[in-house]
Design a protein around this motif. Structure first.
Motif, short mmCIF file in Angstrom:
data_model
loop_
_atom_site.label_atom_id
_atom_site.label_comp_id
_atom_site.label_asym_id
_atom_site.label_seq_id
_atom_site.Cartn_x
_atom_site.Cartn_y
_atom_site.Cartn_z
N LYS A 96 13.14 -21.69 -8.05
CA LYS A 96 13.38 -20.33 -8.51
C LYS A 96 12.10 -19.59 -8.87
O LYS A 96 12.12 -18.38 -9.10
N ASP A 97 10.98 -20.33 -8.92
CA ASP A 97 9.69 -19.75 -9.34
C ASP A 97 9.88 -18.99 -10.66
O ASP A 97 9.55 -17.82 -10.79
N GLN A 98 10.41 -19.70 -11.65
CA GLN A 98 10.78 -19.07 -12.91
C GLN A 98 10.48 -20.03 -14.07
O GLN A 98 10.70 -21.24 -13.97
N PHE A 99 9.96 -19.47 -15.16
CA PHE A 99 9.75 -20.24 -16.38
C PHE A 99 10.97 -20.10 -17.27
O PHE A 99 11.57 -19.02 -17.38
N PHE A 100 11.34 -21.22 -17.95
CA PHE A 100 12.50 -21.23 -18.83
C PHE A 100 12.10 -21.75 -20.20
O PHE A 100 11.27 -22.66 -20.32
N ILE A 101 12.68 -21.15 -21.25
CA ILE A 101 12.49 -21.66 -22.61
C ILE A 101 13.23 -22.98 -22.75
O ILE A 101 12.75 -23.94 -23.33
N ASN A 102 14.45 -23.01 -22.23
CA ASN A 102 15.18 -24.26 -22.02
C ASN A 102 15.85 -24.14 -20.65
O ASN A 102 15.49 -23.26 -19.87
N ARG A 103 16.77 -24.99 -20.32
CA ARG A 103 17.34 -24.97 -18.97
C ARG A 103 18.23 -23.75 -18.71
O ARG A 103 18.61 -23.50 -17.57
N LYS A 104 18.54 -22.99 -19.75
CA LYS A 104 19.45 -21.86 -19.58
C LYS A 104 18.81 -20.50 -19.83
O LYS A 104 19.30 -19.50 -19.34
N ILE A 105 17.73 -20.47 -20.60
CA ILE A 105 17.17 -19.18 -20.99
C ILE A 105 15.87 -18.92 -20.22
O ILE A 105 14.85 -19.57 -20.47
N PRO A 106 15.88 -17.99 -19.24
CA PRO A 106 14.64 -17.69 -18.50
C PRO A 106 13.69 -16.86 -19.36
O PRO A 106 14.12 -16.07 -20.20
N LEU A 107 12.40 -17.02 -19.15
CA LEU A 107 11.38 -16.25 -19.84
C LEU A 107 11.11 -14.99 -19.01
O LEU A 107 10.71 -15.07 -17.85
N GLN A 108 11.36 -13.83 -19.61
CA GLN A 108 11.18 -12.56 -18.89
C GLN A 108 9.71 -12.18 -18.89
O GLN A 108 9.15 -11.80 -19.91
N LEU A 109 9.08 -12.27 -17.71
CA LEU A 109 7.64 -12.01 -17.58
C LEU A 109 7.39 -10.97 -16.50
O LEU A 109 8.09 -10.94 -15.49
N SER A 110 6.37 -10.14 -16.72
CA SER A 110 5.91 -9.23 -15.68
C SER A 110 5.22 -10.05 -14.59
O SER A 110 4.81 -11.20 -14.84
N PRO A 111 5.08 -9.51 -13.37
CA PRO A 111 4.41 -10.26 -12.30
C PRO A 111 3.01 -10.74 -12.66
O PRO A 111 2.64 -11.87 -12.36
#
Length: 455
Positions: free
Chosen positions: A352-367
């Protein structure tokens, strides 16, 4: 009874005026803006494109103008002067000079873009614009330049003892009467030392050594290049992670939190009324708003004496000896902090090319923030050169620009520090560690104090 009614009406009117600026909605603007004070009307003006401007503390008046081409508006935000009824705007780095009068911009100089005095101190003396210090051509400066209205050029001002003050950039400053006070800090990263406040007598243009600076100030390690520094009444003030007020005359340095943190990009102070107008960034959008300075300033974090008396130096050394006895306890505390820091973890989903705080909560980041965080992911918990972040920060730039990339880098690191601190419930000062390279002391290194796990 009639007198009472008049009094109540007057109080209601004052209450309405005092809350007008709190109630206003911020004006959304483009990233390319020009914010300044109008010398004639004493109100803020913001130019949002080459032909449109707004004036007034609520920006209620829209007007048409014409900004000189091919000049870039955003390069005139730093050096601005109000002399009589004319506003003078000087290009960052010094050189090109404009006037603003009756909603009209006019170029008046016979100069060029000097690119020699970035982050300098602007001041007015004898109705002439001046600049002291700055950075350009890969060196710091201790020169003074001024705009000559006869030749329409920027000329070098001779000082009687220029060798007594070291080159510097982005200093704290305060002009009072015919004296300019300048202060720089001990920087543990840059190893720059000026132990005294310096005073420039503008009648003779002679530098004087004032009182010795307290080395225990809480802001010695702040990177000064990316702070907004200006004078508010009789205090030198900086806006960065916190608000810092330096009072040269009452011997205090006070650090304040923000009432609500704002990523401030430009700021102007108006003594009458006591308001500030500032541009800030939120969710990659830019806004401008006016409000009382006291409403932006939050709680007092610390208060420290600015100066240290020479006669108490022996007592200071004695105090340091006592402090040394607590070194072991402090070392244990640092080990504990290090242990707690290592427990913090981010998950990275490769697919997913995505960072998560845990397995359910994605970290909302700018590009940009995500690109920089992926560099830390590759380096894990090791120190690496700060410049290695530049590739991730410059992919969308048409050409490399040292100042643009460095400003972008510090902005992204500051954003990540706040985002990771909030997401992982850790102190913001613990997110990153910095040090000098063991192989080359000129190089700066950084590492992130969290662990990553790929899923």
């Amino acid at each position: 009874m009639q007198k009472t009614n008049h009094t109540n009406l007057l109080l209601l009117f004052v209450f309405f005026l005092s809350h007008t600026f709190y109630a206003q909605e911020p004006l959304k603007i483009s990233q390319e803006y020009l914010l300044f004070k109008d010398a004639k009307t004493k109100e803020p003006v913001i130019i949002v494109n080459d032909t449109t401007g707004y004036r007034g503390f609520n920006f209620e008046t829209r007007f048409k103008t014409k900004f000189p081409k091919p000049l870039q508006r955003s390069l005139f935000n730093d050096y601005q002067y109000q002399i009589d009824d004319v506003t003078y705007l000087v290009e960052n780095g010094c050189g090109i000079t404009l006037t603003f009068k009756n909603n009209t911009f006019t170029r008046i100089d016979n100069s060029f873009s000097h690119k020699n005095q970035y982050f300098a101190i602007p001041f007015v003396y004898d109705n002439k614009p001046y600049l002291f210090s700055g950075y350009g051509l890969f060196t710091k400066k201790n020169i003074i330049t001024y705009y000559d209205f006869v030749t329409n050029e920027w000329l070098l001002k001779k000082t009687n003892n220029i060798e007594s003050i070291s080159p510097r950039v982005s200093s704290f400053f305060l002009k009072k009467g015919t004296n300019l006070y300048v202060m720089d800090y001990l920087s543990k990263r840059d190893h720059v030392l000026d132990e005294y406040v310096r005073r420039l007598d503008l009648n003779t243009f002679t530098w004087h050594k004032e009182k010795r600076i307290n080395k225990d100030l809480p802001l010695l390690n702040i990177l000064s290049y990316f702070q907004i520094r200006l004078q508010i009444d009789d205090k030198a003030v900086s806006f960065h992670d916190n608000i810092v007020e330096v009072d040269f005359f009452n011997n205090t340095v006070q650090t304040f939190d923000y009432s609500i943190f704002k990523n401030i990009k430009a700021l102007k102070y108006f003594q009458r009324p006591e308001l500030i107008t500032y541009v800030y960034e939120s969710n990659q959008n830019y806004y401008v708003i006016s409000e009382p300075y006291t409403s932006l300033k939050g709680k007092l974090i610390s208060e420290t004496p600015l100066y240290v008396s020479e006669q108490y130096s022996i007592l200071l050394y004695g105090f340091l000896i006592v402090v040394f006895a607590f070194t072991f306890c402090y070392g244990c505390y640092k080990l504990y902090v290090s242990y707690v820091t290592k427990r913090h973890q981010l998950l990275y989903n490769v697919n997913k090319d995505q960072f998560f705080i845990n397995r359910k909560i994605p970290l909302q980041l700018s590009p940009l923030n995500k690109a920089v965080l992926k560099v830390f992911l590759m380096k894990k918990d090791k120190f690496f050169e700060l410049q290695l972040l530049n590739d991730a920060l410059s992919k969308d730039l048409k050409e490399d620009n040292y100042i643009t990339i460095n400003k972008r880098r510090e902005r992204v690191l500051k954003d990540l520090k706040f985002e990771l601190s909030n997401a992982l419930k850790m102190p913001k000062e613990s997110v990153f560690s910095r040090q000098r390279s063991q192989l080359d002391k000129r190089m700066k290194e950084i590492k992130i104090n969290i662990t990553f796990k790929q899923v």
